[in-house]
Design a protein around this motif. Structure first.
Motif, mmCIF file in Angstrom:
data_model
loop_
_atom_site.group_PDB
_atom_site.id
_atom_site.type_symbol
_atom_site.label_atom_id
_atom_site.label_comp_id
_atom_site.label_asym_id
_atom_site.label_seq_id
_atom_site.Cartn_x
_atom_site.Cartn_y
_atom_site.Cartn_z
ATOM 1 N N GLN A 142 -19.431 41.014 10.376
ATOM 2 C CA GLN A 142 -18.978 40.366 9.542
ATOM 3 C C GLN A 142 -20.270 39.781 8.452
ATOM 4 O OE1 GLN A 142 -16.600 37.103 10.685
ATOM 5 N NE2 GLN A 142 -14.741 38.415 10.933
ATOM 6 N N LEU A 143 -21.246 39.272 9.382
ATOM 7 C CA LEU A 143 -22.418 38.875 8.879
ATOM 8 C C LEU A 143 -23.411 39.776 8.059
ATOM 9 C CD1 LEU A 143 -23.485 35.941 11.613
ATOM 10 C CD2 LEU A 143 -22.757 35.497 9.115
ATOM 11 N N TYR A 144 -23.615 40.752 9.127
ATOM 12 C CA TYR A 144 -24.768 41.872 8.865
ATOM 13 C C TYR A 144 -24.259 43.247 8.141
ATOM 14 C CZ TYR A 144 -26.732 38.261 11.825
ATOM 15 O OH TYR A 144 -26.985 37.068 12.554
ATOM 16 N N GLY A 145 -23.019 43.342 8.170
ATOM 17 C CA GLY A 145 -22.535 44.630 7.965
ATOM 18 C C GLY A 145 -22.416 45.621 9.123
ATOM 19 N N PRO A 146 -22.180 47.126 9.129
ATOM 20 C CA PRO A 146 -22.061 47.899 10.106
ATOM 21 C C PRO A 146 -23.194 48.084 10.975
ATOM 22 C CG PRO A 146 -21.132 48.653 7.861
ATOM 23 C CD PRO A 146 -21.857 47.643 7.818
ATOM 24 N N ILE A 147 -23.096 48.084 12.105
ATOM 25 C CA ILE A 147 -24.108 47.936 13.137
ATOM 26 C C ILE A 147 -24.117 49.645 13.688
ATOM 27 C CG2 ILE A 147 -24.928 47.316 15.478
ATOM 28 C CD1 ILE A 147 -23.750 44.658 14.667
ATOM 29 N N SER A 148 -25.206 50.313 13.450
ATOM 30 C CA SER A 148 -25.216 51.589 14.136
ATOM 31 C C SER A 148 -25.399 51.754 15.446
ATOM 32 C CB SER A 148 -25.804 52.670 13.388
ATOM 33 O OG SER A 148 -27.143 52.328 13.313
ATOM 34 N N SER A 149 -26.419 51.218 16.093
ATOM 35 C CA SER A 149 -26.942 51.140 17.456
ATOM 36 C C SER A 149 -27.436 49.720 17.736
ATOM 37 C CB SER A 149 -27.818 52.176 17.880
ATOM 38 O OG SER A 149 -29.044 52.025 17.299
ATOM 39 N N ILE A 150 -27.257 49.794 19.279
ATOM 40 C CA ILE A 150 -28.029 48.427 19.782
ATOM 41 C C ILE A 150 -28.826 48.812 20.750
ATOM 42 C CG2 ILE A 150 -27.411 46.362 20.923
ATOM 43 C CD1 ILE A 150 -24.538 46.478 19.857
ATOM 44 N N LYS A 151 -30.152 48.381 20.711
ATOM 45 C CA LYS A 151 -31.080 48.696 21.998
ATOM 46 C C LYS A 151 -31.306 47.333 22.658
ATOM 47 C CE LYS A 151 -33.979 51.728 19.393
ATOM 48 N NZ LYS A 151 -35.363 52.057 18.926
ATOM 49 N N VAL A 152 -31.174 47.775 24.264
ATOM 50 C CA VAL A 152 -30.945 46.934 25.170
ATOM 51 C C VAL A 152 -32.575 46.594 25.750
ATOM 52 C CG1 VAL A 152 -30.093 45.810 27.276
ATOM 53 C CG2 VAL A 152 -28.619 47.119 25.615
ATOM 54 N N LEU A 153 -33.187 45.237 25.707
ATOM 55 C CA LEU A 153 -34.379 45.235 26.186
ATOM 56 C C LEU A 153 -34.172 44.163 27.306
ATOM 57 C CD1 LEU A 153 -35.182 45.566 23.132
ATOM 58 C CD2 LEU A 153 -37.351 45.654 24.129
ATOM 59 N N THR A 154 -34.766 44.350 28.627
ATOM 60 C CA THR A 154 -34.206 43.286 29.721
ATOM 61 C C THR A 154 -35.486 42.646 30.172
ATOM 62 O OG1 THR A 154 -33.344 42.825 31.873
ATOM 63 C CG2 THR A 154 -34.627 45.033 31.407
ATOM 64 N N ILE A 155 -35.409 41.328 30.660
ATOM 65 C CA ILE A 155 -36.487 40.747 31.065
ATOM 66 C C ILE A 155 -36.555 40.365 32.674
ATOM 67 C CG2 ILE A 155 -37.684 38.493 31.145
ATOM 68 C CD1 ILE A 155 -36.765 38.193 28.289
ATOM 69 N N ASP A 156 -35.083 40.076 32.816
ATOM 70 C CA ASP A 156 -34.774 39.878 34.509
ATOM 71 C C ASP A 156 -34.341 41.265 35.225
ATOM 72 O OD1 ASP A 156 -35.696 37.212 34.025
ATOM 73 O OD2 ASP A 156 -33.587 36.547 33.877
ATOM 74 N N GLY A 157 -35.055 41.610 35.773
ATOM 75 C CA GLY A 157 -34.511 42.875 36.847
ATOM 76 C C GLY A 157 -34.175 44.157 36.055
ATOM 77 N N GLU A 158 -33.648 44.863 36.777
ATOM 78 C CA GLU A 158 -33.283 46.297 36.156
ATOM 79 C C GLU A 158 -31.897 46.339 35.492
ATOM 80 O OE1 GLU A 158 -35.223 48.858 36.285
ATOM 81 O OE2 GLU A 158 -36.583 48.127 37.262
ATOM 82 N N TYR A 159 -31.816 47.374 34.503
ATOM 83 C CA TYR A 159 -30.413 47.369 33.735
ATOM 84 C C TYR A 159 -29.519 48.008 34.914
ATOM 85 C CZ TYR A 159 -27.316 48.704 30.047
ATOM 86 O OH TYR A 159 -26.070 48.898 29.494
ATOM 87 N N LYS A 160 -28.362 47.568 34.804
ATOM 88 C CA LYS A 160 -27.423 48.080 35.884
ATOM 89 C C LYS A 160 -26.183 48.653 35.045
ATOM 90 C CE LYS A 160 -28.868 44.748 39.150
ATOM 91 N NZ LYS A 160 -28.733 43.548 39.592
#
Length: 160
Positions: A142-160
Motif C-alpha cells: 500500500q505504501l510503496y507499490g508492487p514488490i517484485s522480490s525480497i532479499k534476506v540478509l541475516t545476522i544471527d546464525g544461518e538461514y533455515k
C-alpha cells in the motif's frame, strides 16, 4: 528492538540503528563521516557507494550481514482480476524464514526499501509498529507499490 522513524532516504540507516540499538542520529553522523559527505541524500543516486558505506557502518556497529536468499513473492491472480488488469495480490501462505535478526531489502519498480526483522516481526522505519510478515507485506505494498522480490540478509546464525 524499537522502531526508529526515518527521514527521506534513510531507511537503510534506520534499519542498522534499529538492529544495533543505536540512535539513528549517531548512525547518520557516522555514515556521513565515513562517506565524507554532509548529507546522506548525496549517496542516494550512487547505489554502489551507498551499499558499500552501509556495509561498513553495519560491520562497525557489530552487524556482520550475510546474504541468505532472494525470496520471490508467491502471488495469486483471480481470473476476473486478470481480465480487468487488476494487480496481483500477495498470497497468505509462504514467507521467508525470519528467525533471528536481519534485514529485508525489497525491490520496488524504481527503487528499493530496507527494513529490519527480528524473530518473525518486521520493523519498518516508515511504520510506527512492528508487524508480522503478512501484515507488513500488505501494508508495504500500500505504501510503496508492487514488490517484485525480497532479499534476506541475516545476522544471527544461518538461514533455515
Amino acid at each position: 528492538m524499537k522502531i526508529q522513524r526515518q527521514h527521506s532516504k534513510e531507511c537503510a540507516l534506520a534499519t542498522v540503528a534499529m538492529l544495533a540499538d543505536i540512535p539513528l542520529d549517531d548512525v547518520y553522523e557516522y555514515a556521513c563521516h565515513l562517506a565524507d559527505i554532509t548529507n546522506w541524500d548525496q549517496l542516494a543516486y550512487d547505489p554502489g557507494r551507498f551499499w558499500s558505506v552501509l556495509a561498513h557502518v553495519a560491520l562497525d556497529a557489530g552487524l556482520p550481514l550475510k546474504f541468505v536468499n532472494e525470496w520471490t513473492i508467491p502471488r495469486l491472480r483471480d481470473a476476473e482480476d486478470a481480465r480487468f488488469g487488476v494487480h496481483e495480490c500477495p498470497t497468505e501462505s509462504g514467507s521467508p524464514n525470519l528467525t533471528g535478526k536481519g534485514i529485508l531489502r525489497i525491490k520496488l519498480a524504481i527503487s528499493s526499501h530496507v527494513v529490519a526483522y527480528e524473530d518473525g516481526l518486521v520493523y519498518d522505519s516508515n511504520l510506527s509498529y512492528p508487524a508480522t510478515f503478512g501484515l507488513w507485506l500488505r501494508k508495504a505494498e500500500q505504501l510503496y507499490g508492487p514488490i517484485s522480490s525480497i532479499k534476506v540478509l541475516t545476522i544471527d546464525g544461518e538461514y533455515k
